[in-house]
Design a protein around this motif. Structure first.
Motif, PDB file in Angstrom:
ATOM      1  N   PHE B  96      -7.131   3.907 -47.413  1.00 54.53           N
ATOM      2  CA  PHE B  96      -8.224   3.431 -48.276  1.00 54.53           C
ATOM      3  C   PHE B  96      -8.822   4.590 -49.069  1.00 54.53           C
ATOM      4  O   PHE B  96      -8.973   4.512 -50.281  1.00 54.53           O
ATOM      5  CB  PHE B  96      -9.308   2.747 -47.425  1.00 54.53           C
ATOM      6  CG  PHE B  96     -10.449   2.221 -48.247  1.00 54.53           C
ATOM      7  CD1 PHE B  96     -10.454   0.921 -48.722  1.00 54.53           C
ATOM      8  CD2 PHE B  96     -11.530   3.042 -48.575  1.00 54.53           C
ATOM      9  CE1 PHE B  96     -11.500   0.441 -49.506  1.00 54.53           C
ATOM     10  CE2 PHE B  96     -12.577   2.581 -49.357  1.00 54.53           C
ATOM     11  CZ  PHE B  96     -12.566   1.274 -49.816  1.00 54.53           C
ATOM     12  N   LYS B 114     -14.584  -0.868 -53.773  1.00 56.93           N
ATOM     13  CA  LYS B 114     -13.857  -1.615 -52.733  1.00 56.93           C
ATOM     14  C   LYS B 114     -12.844  -2.613 -53.297  1.00 56.93           C
ATOM     15  O   LYS B 114     -11.677  -2.610 -52.906  1.00 56.93           O
ATOM     16  CB  LYS B 114     -14.872  -2.371 -51.860  1.00 56.93           C
ATOM     17  CG  LYS B 114     -15.010  -1.772 -50.483  1.00 56.93           C
ATOM     18  CD  LYS B 114     -15.969  -2.567 -49.658  1.00 56.93           C
ATOM     19  CE  LYS B 114     -16.356  -1.734 -48.447  1.00 56.93           C
ATOM     20  NZ  LYS B 114     -17.564  -2.208 -47.811  1.00 56.93           N
ATOM     21  N   ASP B 115     -13.305  -3.467 -54.196  1.00 57.54           N
ATOM     22  CA  ASP B 115     -12.444  -4.530 -54.710  1.00 57.54           C
ATOM     23  C   ASP B 115     -11.215  -3.968 -55.429  1.00 57.54           C
ATOM     24  O   ASP B 115     -10.111  -4.487 -55.271  1.00 57.54           O
ATOM     25  CB  ASP B 115     -13.230  -5.444 -55.662  1.00 57.54           C
ATOM     26  CG  ASP B 115     -14.239  -6.287 -54.900  1.00 57.54           C
ATOM     27  OD1 ASP B 115     -14.077  -6.381 -53.656  1.00 57.54           O
ATOM     28  OD2 ASP B 115     -15.170  -6.822 -55.515  1.00 57.54           O
ATOM     29  N   PHE B 118      -8.771  -2.709 -52.779  1.00 57.87           N
ATOM     30  CA  PHE B 118      -8.088  -3.809 -52.093  1.00 57.87           C
ATOM     31  C   PHE B 118      -7.050  -4.467 -53.011  1.00 57.87           C
ATOM     32  O   PHE B 118      -5.940  -4.779 -52.571  1.00 57.87           O
ATOM     33  CB  PHE B 118      -9.099  -4.848 -51.604  1.00 57.87           C
ATOM     34  CG  PHE B 118      -9.938  -4.354 -50.445  1.00 57.87           C
ATOM     35  CD1 PHE B 118      -9.421  -3.426 -49.547  1.00 57.87           C
ATOM     36  CD2 PHE B 118     -11.224  -4.818 -50.240  1.00 57.87           C
ATOM     37  CE1 PHE B 118     -10.185  -2.963 -48.478  1.00 57.87           C
ATOM     38  CE2 PHE B 118     -11.998  -4.361 -49.177  1.00 57.87           C
ATOM     39  CZ  PHE B 118     -11.481  -3.428 -48.299  1.00 57.87           C
ATOM     40  N   ARG B 122      -3.136  -4.551 -52.282  1.00 57.00           N
ATOM     41  CA  ARG B 122      -2.493  -5.880 -52.174  1.00 57.00           C
ATOM     42  C   ARG B 122      -1.239  -5.905 -53.054  1.00 57.00           C
ATOM     43  O   ARG B 122      -0.206  -6.425 -52.645  1.00 57.00           O
ATOM     44  CB  ARG B 122      -3.496  -6.962 -52.613  1.00 57.00           C
ATOM     45  CG  ARG B 122      -3.191  -8.316 -51.994  1.00 57.00           C
ATOM     46  CD  ARG B 122      -4.290  -9.314 -52.296  1.00 57.00           C
ATOM     47  NE  ARG B 122      -5.513  -9.048 -51.559  1.00 57.00           N
ATOM     48  CZ  ARG B 122      -6.714  -8.859 -52.108  1.00 57.00           C
ATOM     49  NH1 ARG B 122      -6.863  -8.902 -53.412  1.00 57.00           N
ATOM     50  NH2 ARG B 122      -7.769  -8.632 -51.354  1.00 57.00           N
ATOM     51  N   ARG B 127      -2.200  -3.911 -47.879  1.00 59.45           N
ATOM     52  CA  ARG B 127      -3.595  -4.251 -47.589  1.00 59.45           C
ATOM     53  C   ARG B 127      -3.916  -4.070 -46.100  1.00 59.45           C
ATOM     54  O   ARG B 127      -5.032  -3.674 -45.746  1.00 59.45           O
ATOM     55  CB  ARG B 127      -3.836  -5.692 -48.054  1.00 59.45           C
ATOM     56  CG  ARG B 127      -5.155  -6.306 -47.706  1.00 59.45           C
ATOM     57  CD  ARG B 127      -6.261  -5.708 -48.556  1.00 59.45           C
ATOM     58  NE  ARG B 127      -7.535  -6.360 -48.252  1.00 59.45           N
ATOM     59  CZ  ARG B 127      -8.283  -6.111 -47.193  1.00 59.45           C
ATOM     60  NH1 ARG B 127      -7.880  -5.211 -46.310  1.00 59.45           N
ATOM     61  NH2 ARG B 127      -9.440  -6.739 -47.025  1.00 59.45           N
ATOM     62  N   ILE B 130      -5.039  -0.221 -44.491  1.00 62.11           N
ATOM     63  CA  ILE B 130      -6.148   0.556 -45.068  1.00 62.11           C
ATOM     64  C   ILE B 130      -6.695   1.638 -44.141  1.00 62.11           C
ATOM     65  O   ILE B 130      -7.152   2.676 -44.595  1.00 62.11           O
ATOM     66  CB  ILE B 130      -7.321  -0.332 -45.562  1.00 62.11           C
ATOM     67  CG1 ILE B 130      -7.794  -1.254 -44.467  1.00 62.11           C
ATOM     68  CG2 ILE B 130      -6.960  -1.077 -46.820  1.00 62.11           C
ATOM     69  CD1 ILE B 130      -9.147  -1.870 -44.797  1.00 62.11           C
TER      70      ILE B 130
END
Lengths: 293, 220
Positions: B96, B114-115, B118, B122, B127, B130
């Motif tokens: 991450f 964050k988004d 992710f 993905r 995903r 992380i």
């Protein structure tokens, strides 16, 4: 720039290289403590010498037959002078009486004199500000130039010796402080250099990803200031111990109590961590230098 | 988007690139190919200003790299996503954190990034990893983390240096699909590879390098 991230990065690094940072903080702490001690020493010397002129008395011996109105004018002028704390006329009669009192059993030595050989004189006490050697010299010169002043007597040599000792202590102390402070900055410089090199790969990657100089520098500046604050707290802790010792000594030795240095010492408890932070940032800044891409 | 005009690069008297002239247009996906030592990596390094041209003119976006200042280099690099040959992942940071790095550099807060992270993970199908650290991942997974990091900030240009070097055919195809998808979103993609399977029948332009010289441009 994400400030939160810079802080997190810095504290991760502080944790990761814990012992290097502890050693750096301790060395800086000892250095800062020495600087504080020197500063307190200067303060004490200053407090002692500041009141020194009050202890010195200048005696102006007046020529015979100086008119009373000239004497009164002189006294008024002296009282209006900011360097003078007090000026008092000692007539030749009161001087003789004083001498007789001092001689006590040997007063017969002056009994047989036909006339009073002592001159009228003026006793001058200086205010604290007159400690400046140059000012004092000018003042004495001015007094000597008065036509009806026969002679001026004051502890010139002793005064000059004290001023010289004070200046020597101050100059060498300031030089010593400068050396210690440079040493502290160098201590931060090398510590941050080590930490920087340990993360060289990571930093190279940051640069390739587009990190600005500020983004790369910020964690190290934070780290430098954190080590500096820690060093400052170490010094404060040591100094606090010393204030307690001084507190105990003051109860037994009135001289120490008269210096009244405890409030000054206590002010260092805040100054030291702040100075540590400042020196830490300076060391880190010098250590990282320019970020080149 | 990327213009080389007679660009040469010399390393210690050895010519790494010799008078390269080529243009890559905005939104293109191109390949740079050639054997090891042909100058593929040097060509990419010039684009992200890791190296400076010794001769010629190189323009990337609005930046003329022959006269670019130190302060402009980070700004140039922020418009480029790079998949390095050796990945350049930070071993002490989680997947991450590695992927989030370009966004942190751009000043995004934890909440805002964050988004993006992710979504990017993905896309490379990682995903679920992380919290993992790079040394615990396979070569292919590390490669995909590197790709996720390169695309997370939606760069205008994506450079990939041997992006499938450590991958099996299945993963290679998956990675190529990702590059195509990123390119379809409008990103200019430059892939340096010596693997002909990547560009054969791709219908894309292929720049062929040989001992530092551009020997041909073909659509394969």
């Amino acid at each position: 720039m994400s400030t939160g991230y810079s802080f997190r990065f810095a504290f991760e690094s502080l944790k990761k290289d814990f012992w290097i940072n502890v050693i750096a903080a301790l060395s800086a702490g000892v250095g800062l403590f020495l600087v504080a001690i020197l500063s307190i020493t200067f303060y004490s010397i200053n407090s002692v010498t500041k009141k020194l002129p009050e202890k010195f008395t200048i005696i102006l011996y007046l020529k015979d037959n100086t008119p009373a109105d000239e004497i009164n004018k002189l006294l008024t002028d002296l009282k209006n002078n900011s360097m003078v704390k007090s000026a008092r006329l000692i007539t030749k009669d009161s001087a003789l009486n004083e001498l007789k009192k001092r001689l006590k059993d040997s007063s017969f030595l002056v009994e047989g004199l036909d006339e009073n050989p002592l001159p009228d004189s003026v006793e001058i006490r200086l205010s604290s500000e007159a400690v400046e050697k140059a000012l004092l010299k000018d003042f004495i010169k001015e007094l000597r130039s008065i036509s009806y002043v026969d002679d001026v007597d004051y502890g010139e040599e002793l005064m000059e010796s004290i001023v010289m000792i004070k200046k020597t202590v101050e100059t060498s102390g300031i030089a010593f402080m400068a050396v210690i402070l440079t040493g502290i900055v160098f201590n931060f410089y090398t510590t941050i250099k080590i930490l920087f090199y340990r993360r060289k790969e990571e930093i190279e990657t940051f640069k390739l990803l587009g990190a600005s100089g500020g983004f790369i520098r910020a964690p190290f500046l934070i780290e430098g200031s954190a080590i500096g604050i820690a060093g400052g707290l170490v010094a404060s802790f040591m100094l606090f111990g010393l204030t307690q010792v001084f507190g105990l000594l003051s109860q037994r030795l009135p001289f120490i109590a008269s210096l009244n240095i405890q409030p000054y010492m206590l002010s260092f408890l805040i100054i030291l961590p702040l100075s540590g932070a400042l020196l830490g940032v300076a060391g880190a800044f010098l250590s990282i230098g320019r970020i080149r891409y | 988007m990327i213009h080389f005009e007679g660009v040469s690069k010399i390393y210690e008297k050895q010519l790494a690139l010799k008078e390269i002239t080529l243009s890559i247009e905005k939104g293109e996906l191109v390949f740079v190919t050639g054997p090891s030592g042909a100058g593929k990596t040097t060509l990419l390094k010039l684009i992200y200003a890791h190296e400076r041209p010794d001769k010629g003119r190189l323009v990337v976006g609005d930046y003329d790299l022959s006269v670019i200042t130190q302060k402009e280099i980070p700004l140039l690099r922020r418009m480029i996503g790079i998949v390095f040959q050796d990945f350049r992942l930070i071993d002490t940071k989680t997947v991450f954190e590695n992927v989030a790095m370009p966004l942190r550099i751009r000043g995004l807060s934890d909440r805002d990034l964050k988004d993006f992270v992710f979504d990017s993970l993905r896309l490379v199908n990682l995903r679920h990893k992380i919290e993992a650290y790079p040394p615990t991942l396979s070569g292919g997974e590390q490669q995909r983390v590197a790709i996720a990091r390169a695309i997370v900030a939606e760069p205008q240009i994506l450079l990939a240096d041997e992006p499938t070097g450590n991958l099996d055919p299945e993963n290679t195809k998956a990675i190529m699909d990702i590059f195509k998808e990123i390119n379809a979103r409008g990103t200019t993609v430059v892939i340096a590879t010596h693997n002909p399977d990547l560009y054969t029948h791709s219908g894309r332009r292929v720049f062929k390098l040989q001992e530092g010289s551009l020997t041909g441009v073909e659509v394969l």
